[in-house]
Design a protein around this motif. Sequence first.
Motif, short mmCIF file in Angstrom:
data_model
loop_
_atom_site.label_atom_id
_atom_site.label_comp_id
_atom_site.label_asym_id
_atom_site.label_seq_id
_atom_site.Cartn_x
_atom_site.Cartn_y
_atom_site.Cartn_z
N VAL A 1 25.92 38.75 40.92
CA VAL A 1 27.26 38.24 41.18
C VAL A 1 27.85 37.66 39.90
CG1 VAL A 1 28.63 36.52 42.45
CG2 VAL A 1 26.81 37.78 43.62
N ILE A 2 29.11 37.98 39.66
CA ILE A 2 29.86 37.35 38.58
C ILE A 2 30.76 36.30 39.20
CG2 ILE A 2 31.57 37.69 36.76
CD1 ILE A 2 30.49 40.55 36.48
N ARG A 3 30.69 35.11 38.63
CA ARG A 3 31.40 33.95 39.17
C ARG A 3 32.66 33.70 38.34
NH1 ARG A 3 27.72 28.67 39.10
NH2 ARG A 3 26.56 30.28 38.01
N PHE A 4 33.74 33.28 39.01
CA PHE A 4 34.99 32.95 38.33
C PHE A 4 35.33 31.50 38.67
CE2 PHE A 4 34.79 37.41 39.31
CZ PHE A 4 35.17 38.03 38.13
N VAL A 5 35.16 30.62 37.70
CA VAL A 5 35.45 29.20 37.88
C VAL A 5 36.25 28.67 36.69
CG1 VAL A 5 33.60 28.57 39.48
CG2 VAL A 5 33.07 28.76 37.05
N PRO A 6 37.45 29.19 36.46
CA PRO A 6 38.23 28.78 35.30
C PRO A 6 38.76 27.36 35.44
CG PRO A 6 39.59 30.09 36.77
CD PRO A 6 38.18 30.13 37.34
N PRO A 7 39.29 26.77 34.37
CA PRO A 7 39.95 25.47 34.50
C PRO A 7 41.05 25.54 35.56
CG PRO A 7 39.66 26.05 32.19
CD PRO A 7 39.28 27.26 32.98
N LEU A 8 41.24 24.45 36.27
CA LEU A 8 42.25 24.44 37.33
C LEU A 8 43.67 24.55 36.78
CD1 LEU A 8 40.86 21.69 39.75
CD2 LEU A 8 40.26 24.12 39.60
N ILE A 9 43.84 24.30 35.51
CA ILE A 9 45.17 24.37 34.89
C ILE A 9 45.53 25.80 34.47
CG2 ILE A 9 45.08 21.98 34.08
CD1 ILE A 9 44.47 23.20 31.24
N ILE A 10 44.67 26.75 34.70
CA ILE A 10 44.95 28.14 34.31
C ILE A 10 46.23 28.61 34.98
CG2 ILE A 10 43.65 29.25 36.19
CD1 ILE A 10 42.58 31.21 34.01
N THR A 11 46.95 29.50 34.31
CA THR A 11 48.20 30.03 34.87
C THR A 11 47.96 31.41 35.48
OG1 THR A 11 48.84 31.14 32.81
CG2 THR A 11 49.52 28.82 33.08
N ILE A 12 48.93 31.86 36.26
CA ILE A 12 48.87 33.21 36.83
C ILE A 12 48.78 34.24 35.71
CG2 ILE A 12 50.15 34.94 38.14
CD1 ILE A 12 49.08 32.78 39.95
N GLU A 13 49.54 34.04 34.67
CA GLU A 13 49.55 34.98 33.54
C GLU A 13 48.18 35.04 32.86
OE1 GLU A 13 53.42 33.91 34.79
OE2 GLU A 13 51.83 32.56 34.03
N GLN A 14 47.53 33.89 32.74
CA GLN A 14 46.20 33.87 32.11
C GLN A 14 45.15 34.50 33.02
OE1 GLN A 14 46.32 29.66 31.44
NE2 GLN A 14 46.98 29.87 29.31
N ILE A 15 45.30 34.34 34.33
CA ILE A 15 44.43 35.05 35.25
C ILE A 15 44.59 36.55 35.06
CG2 ILE A 15 44.02 35.59 37.69
CD1 ILE A 15 44.69 32.65 38.31
N ASP A 16 45.83 37.00 34.94
CA ASP A 16 46.09 38.42 34.74
C ASP A 16 45.47 38.92 33.43
OD1 ASP A 16 47.48 38.56 37.11
OD2 ASP A 16 49.47 38.38 36.19
N GLN A 17 45.49 38.08 32.39
CA GLN A 17 44.85 38.45 31.12
C GLN A 17 43.36 38.68 31.33
OE1 GLN A 17 45.66 35.46 28.13
NE2 GLN A 17 47.86 35.48 28.54
N GLY A 18 42.72 37.76 32.05
CA GLY A 18 41.29 37.90 32.29
C GLY A 18 40.96 39.12 33.13
N ILE A 19 41.76 39.38 34.14
CA ILE A 19 41.53 40.54 35.00
C ILE A 19 41.71 41.84 34.21
CG2 ILE A 19 42.44 41.83 36.98
CD1 ILE A 19 40.77 39.43 37.78
N ALA A 20 42.66 41.85 33.29
CA ALA A 20 42.89 43.05 32.47
C ALA A 20 41.67 43.34 31.60
CB ALA A 20 44.14 42.86 31.61
N ILE A 21 41.07 42.28 31.04
CA ILE A 21 39.87 42.47 30.23
C ILE A 21 38.72 42.96 31.10
CG2 ILE A 21 38.13 41.30 28.81
CD1 ILE A 21 40.37 39.41 27.85
N LEU A 22 38.55 42.34 32.26
CA LEU A 22 37.48 42.75 33.16
C LEU A 22 37.67 44.21 33.59
CD1 LEU A 22 34.98 42.10 34.86
CD2 LEU A 22 36.50 41.17 36.62
#
Length: 396
Positions: free
Chosen positions: A367-388
């Motif tokens: 399992v890969i876990r996703f526990v980013p800082p709570l201050i993350i933005t929608i745009e930054q989530i999208d950046q991470g998903i694009a890399i993944l």
Amino acid sequence: MENSTITKGNEYIMSSYSRFPLVLEKGEGVYLYDDKGKKYLDFVAGIAVNCLGYAHPAFVKAITEQLQKMNHVSNLYWTKPQVETAELLVKYSGLDQVFFCNSGAEAVESALKLSRIYSEKNKGQDCYEIIGMNKSFHGRTMGALSLTGQEKYHANLAPLLPTVKRVEFNNLQDLKSQISERTSAIILEPIQGEGGIYPVDIDYLKQVRKICDEQDIVLIFDEVQTGIGRTGSLFAYQELGVVPDIVTFAKGLGNGIPIGGIIAKKKFSKEFTPGTHASTFGGNSISTTAAKVVLTEIMENGVLESVKEKGNHLKKSLEELKNSFDTIVDIRGMGLIQGIEVTAPVGVIVNKAMEKGLLLVSSGTNVIRFVPPLIITIEQIDQGIAILKSVLGEIE
């Protein structure tokens, strides 16, 4: 050429961690930078710790000001940061009293001691057994480790505490079969963070609460990883509608400054009297100043309100990836603690993501876990998903 920091680290630091060949130097917001200046989007957050990310202005300011006043005194005296932080925890948890220590494992040990003291005084000397769950993780100290339901953490450490039983998570019949007049407490995680991001079943949880009420068994929720806003409420139990007798906290509360502890109903907390338990550094002025900023930002300055929205966006994005890649077989979690179960080697995915500037962490074996800082933005989530997405495209 090998990094000199890594070379010295291998020489001077015990090898109890399998570390990535990466030296991190500074952070800003939800990004980290290594000693070569390379930038990484952080979906690990110190493993669900840095809920306000890095170099948060209010956090830095408050700690700096407190350092200039006083860093630490004994718990033989009162300090405002400790009392004010405890007041906020009680206010937003709905429980009654706080004990501070330094880590999640210490918090679990504190909960175990409190439950044992309560049970012996109120039910008898033979009431000392604690029931934990398979696939759980509660820490590395011997008491917490004895409760941890993963054999890989027990190697070379037998015998563990003989007063512990472990049962199948979410299996009510298995739990009932192990309860006896010797049962002091039941401990579980609302979401098994290290065991593979497995959420508790709400109907099961309600039945466990009912059993504990009927038999005067202490119900402990280990919220070291799920607490402090990560699920969309201060604690996950507030999302689930089942209140524990004792809840543990640590990780996110200090945003990287070590702190841990428990909050309990007065019926149980009153059993901690002078001399029954202590922690030299617990609740010191620096850690509780940090915690007060975290609680204020999360509960009063708008951070919490956005966690559910961002968690839903993350989950939807992961579901879209699942529809595109056969290697993803399941998605689990709540708020900003999510996990994907994969058939591909987790280490390969994590390493390739790191090469592309995204930090990820595993949970369990697949399992890969996703526990980013709570201050993350929608745009930054999208950046991470694009890399993944890019990584998954390379390995399929």
